[in-house]
Write a protein that holds these residues in place. Structure first.
Motif, short mmCIF file in Angstrom:
data_model
loop_
_atom_site.label_atom_id
_atom_site.label_comp_id
_atom_site.label_asym_id
_atom_site.label_seq_id
_atom_site.Cartn_x
_atom_site.Cartn_y
_atom_site.Cartn_z
N GLN A 240 0.72 -1.41 -0.06
CA GLN A 240 -0.01 -0.17 0.17
C GLN A 240 1.01 0.95 -0.09
O GLN A 240 0.46 1.98 -0.37
N LEU A 241 2.23 1.26 0.30
CA LEU A 241 2.88 2.35 0.41
C LEU A 241 3.83 2.65 -0.86
O LEU A 241 3.87 3.77 -1.15
N ALA A 242 4.04 1.53 -1.40
CA ALA A 242 5.10 1.68 -2.62
C ALA A 242 4.44 1.19 -3.97
O ALA A 242 4.92 1.47 -5.02
N GLY A 243 3.43 0.56 -3.94
CA GLY A 243 2.88 -0.33 -5.05
C GLY A 243 3.51 -1.78 -5.26
O GLY A 243 4.56 -1.92 -4.75
N GLY A 244 2.96 -2.64 -6.11
CA GLY A 244 3.57 -3.66 -6.32
C GLY A 244 2.96 -4.80 -5.61
O GLY A 244 2.69 -4.62 -4.07
N PHE A 245 3.19 -5.96 -6.16
CA PHE A 245 2.52 -7.19 -5.26
C PHE A 245 3.64 -8.04 -4.97
O PHE A 245 4.42 -8.45 -5.37
N ALA A 246 3.03 -8.71 -3.62
CA ALA A 246 4.11 -9.63 -3.19
C ALA A 246 3.67 -11.10 -3.83
O ALA A 246 2.65 -11.32 -4.63
N ARG A 247 4.43 -12.13 -3.46
CA ARG A 247 4.46 -13.26 -4.20
C ARG A 247 2.87 -14.11 -4.16
O ARG A 247 2.34 -14.55 -5.16
N TYR A 248 2.55 -14.07 -2.89
CA TYR A 248 1.10 -14.71 -2.86
C TYR A 248 0.64 -14.59 -1.44
O TYR A 248 1.24 -14.04 -0.33
N SER A 249 -0.71 -14.79 -0.91
CA SER A 249 -1.17 -14.66 0.29
C SER A 249 -1.23 -15.99 1.06
O SER A 249 -1.70 -17.02 0.34
N TRP A 254 -6.34 -12.84 1.97
CA TRP A 254 -5.31 -11.86 1.29
C TRP A 254 -4.75 -11.05 2.37
O TRP A 254 -4.44 -9.82 1.81
N VAL A 255 -4.50 -11.41 3.58
CA VAL A 255 -4.03 -10.41 4.60
C VAL A 255 -2.55 -10.54 4.77
O VAL A 255 -2.01 -9.57 4.67
N VAL A 256 -1.95 -11.69 5.02
CA VAL A 256 -0.61 -11.84 5.09
C VAL A 256 0.02 -12.48 3.83
O VAL A 256 -0.24 -13.54 3.49
N PRO A 257 1.07 -11.81 3.10
CA PRO A 257 1.86 -12.13 1.81
C PRO A 257 2.79 -13.28 2.48
O PRO A 257 3.35 -12.99 3.43
N HIS A 258 3.29 -13.87 1.48
CA HIS A 258 4.90 -14.34 1.48
C HIS A 258 5.38 -12.98 0.88
O HIS A 258 5.13 -12.78 -0.27
#
Length: 676
Positions: A240-249, A254-258
């Motif tokens: 939410q601060l910089a943009g871009g997606f983590a690998r998966y939840s 969809w709260v805690v990503p890897h």
């Protein structure tokens, strides 16, 4: 003292340079050494952003006693799976066959002929939950090699024969209306209508499936896209601060990503959100596209102009996760209510905790929370809070970056970036796409041969695989249409010629490795999409679009043959055949077209026609803009201006409707019910 990995171009291998393990890079020298010493090989496969790879490295490969066991009884070989996806694929097949699961780090024991006889993934330094410790395993394999070698070698031969017998290299079948309907019904059954996404946790971004649903475009499909894209973009998997997606939840909500951030996920999701915005104008889609491109440029761009492979999940803990100064997953990204107040002050801190779901109990570990943005917020207040939080986070120890440049991943990114630039009217993004392709063409082709990776502007040694060739074709075709430059179309054609020549399987499909490449104990061929589109499904899209922009039917025919070589996957396993499903939707329900917009590209009237075509043409269509009869662009040949005004020709298989000169008339011709 540094080991033999010191000369590697792989950041992952370089992470292991100072291990006491006497690592060898993959190659004939390592196998020759195993034969000379009469010992087996231990093959360890991973990648730079892999959390459990780091854990096993710290626990075992940095341990002197464990290293002594490895050095005494084995030739230890390290492989970066992103640099050698072919090696990873064949030994992953063996690991899954032997254990019923796979993952990284992958740990495989081989004969000096490269045949696996035992395999697993992560092994702990001490026995736990019935799993032997890694030292115990090394001792057991050493004893078996000494006392029961004939059994091990026989087992390796049996494994090879069984894998060859059971390998499903193709699942042929034409996809018709019935198969398409069955695929969509299966997706509907797997859809999580409460939370978005498909199936249980862990939830991976279903990028290729979302593209297929966007192409299908019905109310049910679009609702699945909306729910999934909103859940991902508003949850903790999105930065939410910089943009871009983590690998998966790791959870269903969809709260805690890897926390690792991969270039390929963001490349594919960029294209999905650009397509979603083109169809709906949803402001969330535009925000995700814009922020993701900004993140890519600020954190993933290499000095040479391409994009790096990944950001690590781990970074030094600033004291949030109970291990100050030590590496911890997610340490860079998580917050507590007090930290928000410390940065923002009491009022903004409490507001931020509420809108970002940062709780006293925490949603992650040690009372920390990931950042979610589930509801609407005051945009002006949020912009200021976001900026201040990001500036504060920038002061934390940063995750490591794997800065190698992977051909396929950059190709997928260029294809998506071109689409995003055209529909959001960002010519600066189009220039970035050109710079990336210039780098790939200049650095990743050596003596006419396409290579897989480069680093610091120097090409690696690994040959490109099918997905590299196919993604480069797709990117070059889209760049040619966007820029109206014949050079990129010729480069697409040259790369496609090599793809068809060196990867053809003789039955309509493609192998994943070239015919003149290194011989492994199996030749990999996997048509299914996983974290990324398969090489075959990428080739289907690339060759189909090349056929549309050139008018050469041989490319379209080859794309159709390739799709049919694996069409059985679409109805049986649509979640793993998203791009083949998207191709089927284009053929059966939303036929793609070719649009020639002739006129001076700097003329506002030409630009308006081009904008209309790019917003309104069905997915998979090609739009080429330029002066009539521009050399090297067949779609512009014999397409004169109508009455001296910029004109648009809507064509299918190069058979065109009457030209139009107004955007409204062009939009009418591009409606789904209109006939060409």
């Amino acid at each position: 003292m540094a080991n033999r990995l010191a000369g590697s171009s792989s950041p992952y291998l370089l992470q292991h340079v100072d291990n006491p393990v006497d690592w060898w890079p993959w190659g004939e020298d390592a196998f020759a050494e195993a034969r000379r010493r009469d010992v087996p090989l231990f093959l360890s496969i991973g990648y730079a952003a892999c959390h459990w790879c780091h854990v096993m490295a710290h626990e075992s490969f940095e341990d002197e006693a464990t290293a002594a066991l490895l050095n005494q009884g084995f030739v230890a070989v390290k492989v970066d799976r992103e640099e050698r996806p072919d090696v990873d694929a064949v030994y992953m097949s063996a690991t899954q066959a032997l254990t019923g699961h796979g993952g990284w780090p992958m740990s495989v024991f081989l004969t000096a002929d490269g045949l696996p006889f035992h395999a697993g993934t992560y092994y702990p330094p001490r026995p736990v939950h019935g799993m032997p410790s890694f030292p115990q395993l090394l001792e057991a394999v050493t004893d078996a090699w000494r006392d029961r070698r004939e059994d091990l070698v026989g087992s390796a031969g049996h494994i090879q024969a069984e894998l060859r017998r059971t390998a499903v290299t193709t699942l042929p079948g034409e996809v018709g209306a019935a198969e398409l309907g069955a695929a969509l019904a299966r997706l509907d059954a797997d859809f999580d209508a409460a939370r978005g996404g498909f199936g249980p946790a862990p939830k991976f971004p279903p990028s290729m499936v979302l593209e297929a649903l966007l192409r299908e475009g019905g109310p049910g499909s679009m609702e699945q896209v909306r729910l999934t894209c909103e859940a991902m973009a508003r949850g903790g998997m999105y930065d939410q601060l910089a943009g871009g997606f983590a690998r998966y939840s790791v959870d269903t909500d969809w709260v805690v990503p890897h926390f690792e951030k991969m270039l390929y996920d963001n490349a594919l999701l960029l294209g999905v959100h650009a397509h979603w915005w083109r169809l709906t104008g949803d402001p969330l889609a535009a925000r995700v596209v814009t922020e993701t491109v900004e993140w890519l440029q600020s954190e993933m761009r290499t000095p040479e102009g391409a994009f790096a492979a990944s950001l690590d999940a781990d970074s030094a803990d600033p004291g949030l996760l109970g291990s100050p100064g030590r590496s911890a997953e997610g340490a860079y990204y998580v917050w507590t209510p007090q930290l928000l107040v410390d940065v923002l002050g009491e009022d903004d801190g409490r507001w931020a905790a509420e809108v970002l779901s940062v709780t006293p109990e925490g949603t992650f570990e040690h009372g920390t929370s990931t950042l979610q943005l589930r509801g609407g917020v005051d945009p002006e207040r949020w912009a200021g809070v976001r900026r201040r939080l990001r500036e504060a986070r920038d002061g934390r120890p940063r995750p490591g970056r794997d800065d190698k440049v992977v051909t396929a991943w950059n190709g997928w990114l260029v294809a998506s970036l071109v689409d995003a630039a055209l529909v959001l009217d960002r010519p600066d993004w189009l220039e970035v796409a050109r710079e990336v392709m210039d780098h790939l063409w200049r650095v990743h082709r050596v003596d006419g041969e396409l290579l897989r990776v480069s680093r610091d502007g120097r090409p690696g040694t690994s040959r490109a695989v099918l997905e590299d060739h196919a993604a480069l074709v797709l990117a070059a075709v889209r760049l040619a249409g966007a820029l109206g430059e014949a050079t990129w179309l010729e480069r697409a054609r040259t790369t496609a010629e090599g793809l068809v020549q060196h990867f053809d399987d003789g039955a309509g499909g493609f192998f994943d490795t070239p015919s003149d490449g290194e011989t492994l104990y199996l030749r990999p061929q996997d048509a299914s999409d996983n974290a990324t589109p398969s090489g075959l499904s990428t080739a289907v899209h690339a060759l189909a679009e090349l056929g549309r922009v050139t008018g050469e039917t041989r490319w379209a025919e080859r794309a159709e043959q390739a799709a049919a070589s694996a069409g059985g996957l679409v109805a049986r396993a649509p979640r793993f055949a998203g791009w083949l499903l998207a191709d089927a939707v284009t053929r059966l329900r939303r036929p793609a077209v070719e649009v020639a917009v002739v006129g001076d590209p700097d003329d506002p009237a030409t630009a308006e026609l081009a904008r209309t075509a790019r917003h309104s043409a069905p997915a998979g269509s090609v739009v080429v803009v330029g002066l009539p009869d521009t050399p090297g662009l067949p779609l512009l040949a014999d397409r004169p201006l109508l009455g001296g005004r910029p004109s648009a020709y809507v064509c299918r298989d190069f058979v065109c409707a009457l030209p139009v000169t107004s955007a409204d008339a062009l939009a009418t011709q591009l409606r789904p019910s209109a006939a060409v």
